[in-house]
Motif scaffolding. Structure first.
Motif, PDB file in Angstrom:
ATOM      1  N   LYS A   1      -5.663  11.478 -13.397  1.00 17.34           N
ATOM      2  CA  LYS A   1      -6.976  11.262 -12.785  1.00 17.34           C
ATOM      3  C   LYS A   1      -6.928  10.188 -11.699  1.00 17.34           C
ATOM      4  N   MET A   2      -5.831   9.488 -11.598  1.00 23.26           N
ATOM      5  CA  MET A   2      -5.698   8.396 -10.627  1.00 23.26           C
ATOM      6  C   MET A   2      -5.656   8.950  -9.206  1.00 23.26           C
ATOM      7  N   ASP A   3      -6.384   8.308  -8.285  1.00 23.77           N
ATOM      8  CA  ASP A   3      -6.326   8.692  -6.880  1.00 23.77           C
ATOM      9  C   ASP A   3      -4.970   8.293  -6.310  1.00 23.77           C
ATOM     10  N   PRO A   4      -4.380   9.099  -5.441  1.00 20.66           N
ATOM     11  CA  PRO A   4      -3.034   8.778  -4.932  1.00 20.66           C
ATOM     12  C   PRO A   4      -2.944   7.505  -4.097  1.00 20.66           C
ATOM     13  N   SER A   5      -4.029   7.087  -3.447  1.00 19.12           N
ATOM     14  CA  SER A   5      -3.986   5.862  -2.630  1.00 19.12           C
ATOM     15  C   SER A   5      -4.117   4.633  -3.514  1.00 19.12           C
ATOM     16  N   CYS A   6      -3.180   3.725  -3.387  1.00 20.37           N
ATOM     17  CA  CYS A   6      -3.226   2.505  -4.192  1.00 20.37           C
ATOM     18  C   CYS A   6      -2.385   1.421  -3.529  1.00 20.37           C
ATOM     19  N   THR A   7      -2.511   0.203  -4.039  1.00 17.84           N
ATOM     20  CA  THR A   7      -1.703  -0.918  -3.561  1.00 17.84           C
ATOM     21  C   THR A   7      -1.060  -1.595  -4.764  1.00 17.84           C
ATOM     22  N   ILE A   8       0.269  -1.680  -4.751  1.00 15.91           N
ATOM     23  CA  ILE A   8       1.021  -2.276  -5.858  1.00 15.91           C
ATOM     24  C   ILE A   8       1.263  -3.745  -5.551  1.00 15.91           C
ATOM     25  N   GLY A   9       1.079  -4.615  -6.546  1.00 17.74           N
ATOM     26  CA  GLY A   9       1.236  -6.050  -6.345  1.00 17.74           C
ATOM     27  C   GLY A   9       2.379  -6.642  -7.147  1.00 17.74           C
ATOM     28  N   PHE A  10       3.107  -7.574  -6.528  1.00 16.86           N
ATOM     29  CA  PHE A  10       4.192  -8.300  -7.194  1.00 16.86           C
ATOM     30  C   PHE A  10       4.029  -9.794  -6.930  1.00 16.86           C
ATOM     31  N   TYR A  11       4.492 -10.601  -7.880  1.00 18.59           N
ATOM     32  CA  TYR A  11       4.427 -12.059  -7.734  1.00 18.59           C
ATOM     33  C   TYR A  11       5.819 -12.630  -7.919  1.00 18.59           C
TER      34      TYR A  11
ATOM     35  N   GLU B   1     -17.146 -15.968 -21.039  1.00 14.10           N
ATOM     36  CA  GLU B   1     -17.087 -14.628 -21.630  1.00 14.10           C
ATOM     37  C   GLU B   1     -17.109 -13.502 -20.605  1.00 14.10           C
ATOM     38  N   SER B   2     -17.987 -13.605 -19.597  1.00  7.51           N
ATOM     39  CA  SER B   2     -18.145 -12.482 -18.673  1.00  7.51           C
ATOM     40  C   SER B   2     -16.955 -12.318 -17.729  1.00  7.51           C
ATOM     41  N   PHE B   3     -16.037 -13.282 -17.721  1.00 10.37           N
ATOM     42  CA  PHE B   3     -14.865 -13.192 -16.855  1.00 10.37           C
ATOM     43  C   PHE B   3     -13.674 -12.569 -17.573  1.00 10.37           C
ATOM     44  N   HIS B   4     -13.872 -12.196 -18.825  1.00 13.92           N
ATOM     45  CA  HIS B   4     -12.810 -11.561 -19.593  1.00 13.92           C
ATOM     46  C   HIS B   4     -13.296 -10.216 -20.108  1.00 13.92           C
ATOM     47  N   CYS B   5     -12.358  -9.336 -20.343  1.00 17.58           N
ATOM     48  CA  CYS B   5     -12.702  -7.975 -20.749  1.00 17.58           C
ATOM     49  C   CYS B   5     -12.338  -7.774 -22.216  1.00 17.58           C
ATOM     50  N   PRO B   6     -13.334  -7.745 -23.115  1.00 22.62           N
ATOM     51  CA  PRO B   6     -13.039  -7.560 -24.533  1.00 22.62           C
ATOM     52  C   PRO B   6     -12.562  -6.159 -24.863  1.00 22.62           C
ATOM     53  N   SER B   7     -12.827  -5.216 -23.970  1.00 27.37           N
ATOM     54  CA  SER B   7     -12.426  -3.834 -24.227  1.00 27.37           C
ATOM     55  C   SER B   7     -11.939  -3.163 -22.952  1.00 27.37           C
ATOM     56  N   PRO B   8     -10.645  -3.315 -22.606  1.00 27.24           N
ATOM     57  CA  PRO B   8     -10.122  -2.625 -21.424  1.00 27.24           C
ATOM     58  C   PRO B   8     -10.182  -1.115 -21.636  1.00 27.24           C
ATOM     59  N   LYS B   9     -10.220  -0.380 -20.545  1.00 24.87           N
ATOM     60  CA  LYS B   9     -10.368   1.072 -20.607  1.00 24.87           C
ATOM     61  C   LYS B   9      -9.020   1.766 -20.401  1.00 24.87           C
ATOM     62  N   LYS B  10      -8.944   2.992 -20.859  1.00 24.10           N
ATOM     63  CA  LYS B  10      -7.757   3.820 -20.659  1.00 24.10           C
ATOM     64  C   LYS B  10      -8.132   5.059 -19.855  1.00 24.10           C
ATOM     65  N   MET B  11      -7.180   5.520 -19.028  1.00 22.40           N
ATOM     66  CA  MET B  11      -7.425   6.677 -18.185  1.00 22.40           C
ATOM     67  C   MET B  11      -6.147   7.469 -18.032  1.00 22.40           C
ATOM     68  N   SER B  12      -6.247   8.764 -18.072  1.00 26.30           N
ATOM     69  CA  SER B  12      -5.085   9.614 -17.868  1.00 26.30           C
ATOM     70  C   SER B  12      -4.526   9.403 -16.464  1.00 26.30           C
ATOM     71  N   PHE B  13      -3.210   9.336 -16.352  1.00 24.74           N
ATOM     72  CA  PHE B  13      -2.568   9.087 -15.060  1.00 24.74           C
ATOM     73  C   PHE B  13      -2.956  10.142 -14.026  1.00 24.74           C
TER      74      PHE B  13
ATOM     75  N   GLU C   1      -3.399  15.366  -1.860  1.00 21.31           N
ATOM     76  CA  GLU C   1      -4.803  15.327  -2.260  1.00 21.31           C
ATOM     77  C   GLU C   1      -4.964  14.758  -3.673  1.00 21.31           C
ATOM     78  N   ARG C   2      -3.975  15.030  -4.525  1.00 14.15           N
ATOM     79  CA  ARG C   2      -3.996  14.530  -5.892  1.00 14.15           C
ATOM     80  C   ARG C   2      -2.712  13.778  -6.201  1.00 14.15           C
ATOM     81  N   THR C   3      -2.769  12.955  -7.227  1.00 11.47           N
ATOM     82  CA  THR C   3      -1.591  12.194  -7.617  1.00 11.47           C
ATOM     83  C   THR C   3      -0.517  13.133  -8.154  1.00 11.47           C
TER      84      THR C   3
ATOM     85  N   PRO D   1       0.843  -1.203   0.000  1.00 13.56           N
ATOM     86  CA  PRO D   1       0.000   0.000   0.000  1.00 13.56           C
ATOM     87  C   PRO D   1       0.878   1.254   0.000  1.00 13.56           C
ATOM     88  N   VAL D   2       0.615   2.175  -0.919  1.00 14.35           N
ATOM     89  CA  VAL D   2       1.397   3.414  -1.014  1.00 14.35           C
ATOM     90  C   VAL D   2       0.469   4.583  -1.297  1.00 14.35           C
TER      91      VAL D   2
END
Length: 381
Positions: free
Chosen positions: A299-309, A285-297, A222-224, A216-217
């Motif tokens: 607009k992203m909220d600053p709170s997020c959690t980054i994942g690694f495997y 079909e409903s478990f896959h996304c035929p059209s992923p969305k794009k968003m300007s960076f 207030e903004r990214t 979590p980072v």
């Protein structure tokens, strides 16, 4: 005839309720997403080029209304067929004996069958059922044990801890080889991670698990902060990255990649028909996304959690080195966004978490931490 009429009424009712919920929860509608054919697309640490790679789930080409997207189904099918033909010609010898052809077909068939079994198995863990290990029913139950109820705000940090508990409590044998580590106060303690990966068996041998590391980072106040753009792109370019839990204010998204300066995300709020994952050959079909969305960076909220495997301890050690280099190069100030530290958390005078009571899923220390995180403006459940 009466039964048929009833079925039609139920279908109409279902579509109406779906449309109503889509409008109720932030007007989530299917819209066109345009991807540049001249810029690479990065998804989960892999780079794809429209001119040489097909980066969609093949069966998604058959999903209804796919021709309403930026690429028509006909165009993508032609491209996929062309790529498969060219790649096959490059990989295979010009002439194969009948025995080689049969062996090749059998091996491909067996591999595809195994992949299909695992594909459906993984999806079943996320089914809309109280028994599904990572379904909403289970996640809400874990949320209750942390003091939350359905409808409360669930920030990305809270979600990280709930996912960790869900993996710990999962009883499926195939999930016993995975563990989850959640970073404490933007710090990943290497020995704590390795302890989670390695456990000693009764025979004296060491059993190694794969680990999912959730960090979590906060990418600003207030903004990214736009200074983090290159860092986020770098993180999403790593082979170890499994995406980012985040979104924009009061709207949760899953960021899986980027193209140019736009993030690629999937929205969990779009309502779809119920699928019974307990039946054989349930629709995918409903478990896959035929059209992923794009968003300007920005607009992203600053709170997020980054994942690694990391599949092995060696993978973790290599990943921590690569991520540390990236953190240092991207940090303009004295302190990086998060850090990897050698040793255990207890070595740094932090009190270790008290033992859980048998009927209490979260420790008191964890409950305090979750309460502090609960002010973040995201809703998941």
């Amino acid at each position: 005839m009466e039964a048929t009429g009833t079925d039609e009424v139920e279908k109409i009712k279902s579509k109406f309720m779906s449309a109503w919920n889509n409008m109720k929860y932030s007007w989530v509608l299917k819209t066109k997403t345009y991807f540049s054919r001249n810029s690479p697309v990065f998804l989960l640490g892999k780079c794809y080029h429209f001119k040489s790679d097909a980066w969609v789930w093949p069966d998604a080409l058959d999903i209804e209304n796919s021709d309403s997207e930026s690429w028509t189904a006909h165009t993508v099918k032609k491209l996929t067929a062309s790529l498969e033909a060219s790649l096959t010609a490059e990989r295979e010898p010009k002439i194969l004996s009948h025995h080689q052809e049969r062996t090749l077909r059998r091996d491909c068939g067996d591999s595809e069958m195994r992949n299909e079994v695992y594909h459906r198995k993984i999806i079943s863990w996320f089914g809309d059922s109280p028994l599904a290990a990572f379904g909403l029913h289970q996640l809400i139950e874990y949320g209750k044990k942390s003091g939350k109820i359905a409808g409360d705000w669930y920030g990305p940090a809270v979600v990280a801890h709930i996912l960790r508990k869900a993996v710990e409590e999962a009883r499926d044998p195939e999930l016993q080889g995975v563990t989850v580590y959640v970073a404490q106060d933007c710090t990943v303690y290497s020995s704590d991670v390795i302890d989670r990966q390695c456990s000693f068996m009764d025979s004296g041998e060491t059993d190694t698990k794969a680990v999912i590391i959730l960090v979590p980072v906060r990418l600003g106040g207030e903004r990214t902060n736009m200074d983090y753009l290159e860092f986020v792109k770098g993180i999403l370019s790593l082979e170890y990255c499994v995406g980012i839990i985040g979104g924009k204010p009061k709207q949760s998204y899953y960021f899986a990649g980027f193209q140019d300066d736009s993030l690629i995300y999937m929205d969990p709020h779009y309502c779809q028909s119920f699928v019974d994952v307990s039946i054989k050959d349930f629709p995918l079909e409903s478990f896959h996304c035929p059209s992923p969305k794009k968003m300007s960076f920005k607009k992203m909220d600053p709170s997020c959690t980054i994942g690694f495997y990391c599949r092995t301890v060696q993978d973790f050690e290599k990943a921590s080195e690569e991520i540390t280099k990236m953190l240092k190069s991207s940090s303009k100030e004295k302190y990086p966004l998060f850090t990897f530290v050698k040793g255990h958390s207890r070595d740094y005078d932090f009190a270790s978490s008290p033992l859980h009571e048998e009927n209490d899923l979260f420790s008191e220390d964890e409950k305090k931490r979750l309460k502090r995180f609960s002010t973040e403006e995201f809703v998941l459940l």
